[in-house]
Design a protein around this motif. Sequence first.
Motif, PDB file in Angstrom:
ATOM      1  N   THR A  33      -4.284  -6.935  -4.834  1.00  0.00           N
ATOM      2  CA  THR A  33      -2.886  -6.577  -4.730  1.00  0.00           C
ATOM      3  C   THR A  33      -2.180  -7.563  -3.816  1.00  0.00           C
ATOM      4  O   THR A  33      -2.690  -7.912  -2.760  1.00  0.00           O
ATOM      5  CB  THR A  33      -2.738  -5.127  -4.223  1.00  0.00           C
ATOM      6  OG1 THR A  33      -1.377  -4.747  -4.308  1.00  0.00           O
ATOM      7  CG2 THR A  33      -3.230  -4.923  -2.827  1.00  0.00           C
ATOM      8  N   ASP A  34      -1.048  -8.057  -4.265  1.00  0.00           N
ATOM      9  CA  ASP A  34      -0.194  -8.928  -3.460  1.00  0.00           C
ATOM     10  C   ASP A  34      -0.901 -10.223  -3.036  1.00  0.00           C
ATOM     11  O   ASP A  34      -2.083 -10.403  -3.241  1.00  0.00           O
ATOM     12  CB  ASP A  34       0.334  -8.184  -2.225  1.00  0.00           C
ATOM     13  CG  ASP A  34       0.998  -6.864  -2.578  1.00  0.00           C
ATOM     14  OD1 ASP A  34       1.666  -6.801  -3.620  1.00  0.00           O
ATOM     15  OD2 ASP A  34       0.835  -5.908  -1.807  1.00  0.00           O
ATOM     16  N   GLY A 107      -0.847  -2.300  -3.570  1.00  0.00           N
ATOM     17  CA  GLY A 107       0.463  -2.706  -3.073  1.00  0.00           C
ATOM     18  C   GLY A 107       1.476  -2.736  -4.203  1.00  0.00           C
ATOM     19  O   GLY A 107       1.306  -2.087  -5.234  1.00  0.00           O
ATOM     20  N   GLU A 108       2.523  -3.519  -4.021  1.00  0.00           N
ATOM     21  CA  GLU A 108       3.603  -3.589  -5.012  1.00  0.00           C
ATOM     22  C   GLU A 108       3.165  -4.201  -6.337  1.00  0.00           C
ATOM     23  O   GLU A 108       3.648  -3.824  -7.392  1.00  0.00           O
ATOM     24  CB  GLU A 108       4.792  -4.362  -4.444  1.00  0.00           C
ATOM     25  CG  GLU A 108       5.465  -3.670  -3.279  1.00  0.00           C
ATOM     26  CD  GLU A 108       5.978  -2.273  -3.632  1.00  0.00           C
ATOM     27  OE1 GLU A 108       6.559  -2.088  -4.713  1.00  0.00           O
ATOM     28  OE2 GLU A 108       5.778  -1.369  -2.802  1.00  0.00           O
ATOM     29  N   GLU A 109       2.285  -5.198  -6.282  1.00  0.00           N
ATOM     30  CA  GLU A 109       1.775  -5.826  -7.504  1.00  0.00           C
ATOM     31  C   GLU A 109       0.260  -5.865  -7.439  1.00  0.00           C
ATOM     32  O   GLU A 109      -0.310  -6.421  -6.507  1.00  0.00           O
ATOM     33  CB  GLU A 109       2.313  -7.253  -7.665  1.00  0.00           C
ATOM     34  CG  GLU A 109       3.768  -7.305  -8.036  1.00  0.00           C
ATOM     35  CD  GLU A 109       4.217  -8.721  -8.389  1.00  0.00           C
ATOM     36  OE1 GLU A 109       3.388  -9.647  -8.378  1.00  0.00           O
ATOM     37  OE2 GLU A 109       5.416  -8.874  -8.677  1.00  0.00           O
ATOM     38  N   ALA A 127       2.252   1.422  -6.016  1.00  0.00           N
ATOM     39  CA  ALA A 127       1.642   1.280  -4.700  1.00  0.00           C
ATOM     40  C   ALA A 127       1.150   2.645  -4.230  1.00  0.00           C
ATOM     41  O   ALA A 127       1.781   3.667  -4.494  1.00  0.00           O
ATOM     42  CB  ALA A 127       2.657   0.700  -3.716  1.00  0.00           C
TER      43      ALA A 127
END
Length: 190
Positions: A33-34, A107-109, A127
Motif C-alpha cells: 500500500t502506498d 492505505g489509500e492505494e 483504507a
Amino acid sequence: MKFVAQEIERYCIMRTLYEGELQIDYGQFYIWTDEQAADAYGAAFDNVKRTFAGQSSGLCGAAVRGLLYFDTGTQYGTIGARVVVTDAEPDLDDSWEDVVEVSYQAGEETSLVEWGDGDSYLLDLAAGEYRVRYAARGRDQDDEGEDEEDTEEPVEYIEITIWSAPASADRVIRITSEHGAAMNAQWLSS
C-alpha cells in the motif's frame, strides 16, 4: 407466542478484486500500500526474513507495515491467482493445501505486485485494518526444477481473501505441501 429456532446458513458477500495469472520470479509476489510500503519493501528485499519477524507462519510475511510478502512453490513462471474481499470471515475451503492468515493495514492505494519490473494491479480496497487469508494448492508441482514457463497452464493456484478485522497474531491453519513446510521452517528458523 412461540419462537422456533432455525439454523441459518451464513453467507458472505464476495467481490473479486483480481482474477488471472501472475508472473512469478524468485518464488514471490506482494501486496503493498502506498509508496511508503514500496520503500519499506526495498529495505526488506535484502533481508526477506524481516517480513516474517515475530510470526508463526513463513508463507506470508506481514511484519513490515503496509507490505505483504507471499511465497510460492513456483520459482519462475505463472500461477493462477484470485484476490477477493468479503464482508465477513468466510468458511474454510478444504480444497486448499496450505492456508495461513495475517493482519494487514491498507492505505489509500493498495496493489498486487509482481517481482521486480513486473506488472502491478491496483486493488479496489478501502483504507483500513484487514485480515488476509492466503490459500494455495499445487505448490509441490514445480519442485522438480522445471520452469513452468514451458507449460501453457499454471500448476499452482492461490487465493487471497480479505475482510475487515482488527489486528491480531498471524495464524497457520494448515500446511500440507512439502514446499509450504520447507518455507515455513526456513523463514522462521533463519
